[in-house]
Design a protein around this motif. Structure first.
Motif, mmCIF file in Angstrom:
data_model
loop_
_atom_site.group_PDB
_atom_site.id
_atom_site.type_symbol
_atom_site.label_atom_id
_atom_site.label_comp_id
_atom_site.label_asym_id
_atom_site.label_seq_id
_atom_site.Cartn_x
_atom_site.Cartn_y
_atom_site.Cartn_z
ATOM 1 N N MET A 1 0.839 -1.196 0.000
ATOM 2 C CA MET A 1 0.000 0.000 0.000
ATOM 3 C C MET A 1 0.873 1.245 0.000
ATOM 4 N N THR A 2 0.452 2.257 -0.720
ATOM 5 C CA THR A 2 1.219 3.486 -0.718
ATOM 6 C C THR A 2 1.067 4.178 0.628
ATOM 7 N N GLN A 3 2.140 4.805 1.081
ATOM 8 C CA GLN A 3 2.078 5.549 2.328
ATOM 9 C C GLN A 3 1.074 6.682 2.221
ATOM 10 N N SER A 5 -1.788 6.715 0.575
ATOM 11 C CA SER A 5 -3.132 6.189 0.780
ATOM 12 C C SER A 5 -3.363 5.820 2.227
ATOM 13 N N ASP A 111 -5.683 5.065 -6.659
ATOM 14 C CA ASP A 111 -5.400 4.746 -5.249
ATOM 15 C C ASP A 111 -6.479 3.890 -4.596
ATOM 16 N N SER A 131 -2.870 -6.597 -6.510
ATOM 17 C CA SER A 131 -2.313 -5.293 -6.184
ATOM 18 C C SER A 131 -2.133 -5.214 -4.674
ATOM 19 N N HIS A 132 -0.964 -4.791 -4.243
ATOM 20 C CA HIS A 132 -0.695 -4.721 -2.807
ATOM 21 C C HIS A 132 -0.792 -3.307 -2.263
ATOM 22 N N ARG A 133 -1.378 -2.409 -3.067
ATOM 23 C CA ARG A 133 -1.395 -1.020 -2.622
ATOM 24 C C ARG A 133 -2.771 -0.360 -2.621
ATOM 25 N N ARG A 181 -6.690 -2.053 4.239
ATOM 26 C CA ARG A 181 -6.963 -1.523 2.908
ATOM 27 C C ARG A 181 -8.455 -1.352 2.645
#
Length: 277
Positions: A1-3, A5, A111, A131-133, A181
């Motif tokens: 995951m993006t920081q 987000s 996102d 997707s891991h983000r 998430r």
């Protein structure tokens, strides 16, 4: 995951505003005003300037009685908008139930996946798991947009929606999508009568027991028109009031058309609440 987000959604101290960007010719709220790519991008910029934290980009109307559009057409509508804002300081969400649109949107840099079908379409779970983000918003809906308002019935609306989310969260996390998430949306107006909607709004904190951030989308909806008698383009005051009620009752994100009015109202609420702490 993006920081970006993770911080923006799960660690935000104040409720977040999701601005609606409908790239459709038949949206209930704006009648196709932003159907062209150019108009949609300009509208998105306006929402950002007004204070939106998230842009929710949709290429298929989900109003009651609406019919689906093809994958290629939906992609043509949403991908250019996503690409225009994917590298900006704004979170970008795509409002879709189609796995292929999800996949292409993720590649384009989205996102969040905002799915009214809660990843129940064949292949949707797999796309998100790869997707891991991306964040995922799971919405509750009884029926389909084409017929969901024909005669919605529940024995216990609050418990049935709670049980639905509990089951979906278990399914989604079982394939490796982390709970952090996830976001849930009770789906106001999606297979629900006015009374059902009011019960949900008044009892949002019951759903908060699932310990997943709540998103509330009430802006300009027919349930508000049923209360005030105002047409869809004259529902700004009731929309803002509903957003404030939702936040007081536990919503962490409000999905709105009128960003500035909502932001100003939330500023007052936040100031009052901070003073009381």
């Amino acid at each position: 995951m993006t920081q970006r987000s993770l911080h923006s959604i799960h660690k935000a101290k104040q409720p977040l505003i999701m601005g609606v960007v409908n790239v459709t010719p038949d949206s209930f709220s704006d009648g196709g005003l932003f159907f062209s790519t150019e108009n949609a991008i300009e509208h998105a910029k306006k929402l950002i300037n007004e204070g939106a934290d998230i842009l929710d980009i949709g290429g298929e109307s989900t109003r009651p009685g609406s019919l689906p559009v093809g994958v290629d057409e939906e992609l043509r509508r949403v991908i250019p908008i996503i690409e225009a804002f994917a590298d900006k300081e704004i979170l970008v969400s795509v409002d879709t139930s189609k796995p292929e649109v999800m996949r292409q949107a993720i590649i384009a840099g989205v996102d969040m996946i905002n799915d009214i079908n809660a990843l129940r379409s064949s292949g949707a779970l797999e796309v998100v798991a790869k997707s891991h983000r991306v964040l995922v918003c799971l919405m509750h809906m009884q029926g389909r947009p084409a017929d969901m308002q024909d005669n919605p019935q529940y024995q216990n609306i609050l418990q049935e929606v709670y049980d639905f989310f509990e089951e979906r969260i278990q399914v989604v996390t079982a394939i490796g999508v982390s709970r952090e998430r996830l976001i849930i949306d009770p789906g106001f107006g999606f297979g629900k009568t006015l009374q059902h909607n009011l019960i949900l709004l008044n009892n949002l904190r019951h759903l908060a027991q699932l310990q997943v951030p709540l998103l509330a989308g009430l802006s300009r909806k027919s349930m508000l028109g049923a209360v005030t008698g105002n047409s869809v383009d004259q529902r700004i005051h009731e929309s803002v009031a509903a957003a404030i009620i939702a936040v007081i009752n536990g919503a962490r994100i409000v999905r709105v058309h009128d960003v500035k009015a909502t932001k100003d109202a939330l500023a007052v609420l936040n100031t009052v609440q901070e003073c009381g702490r």
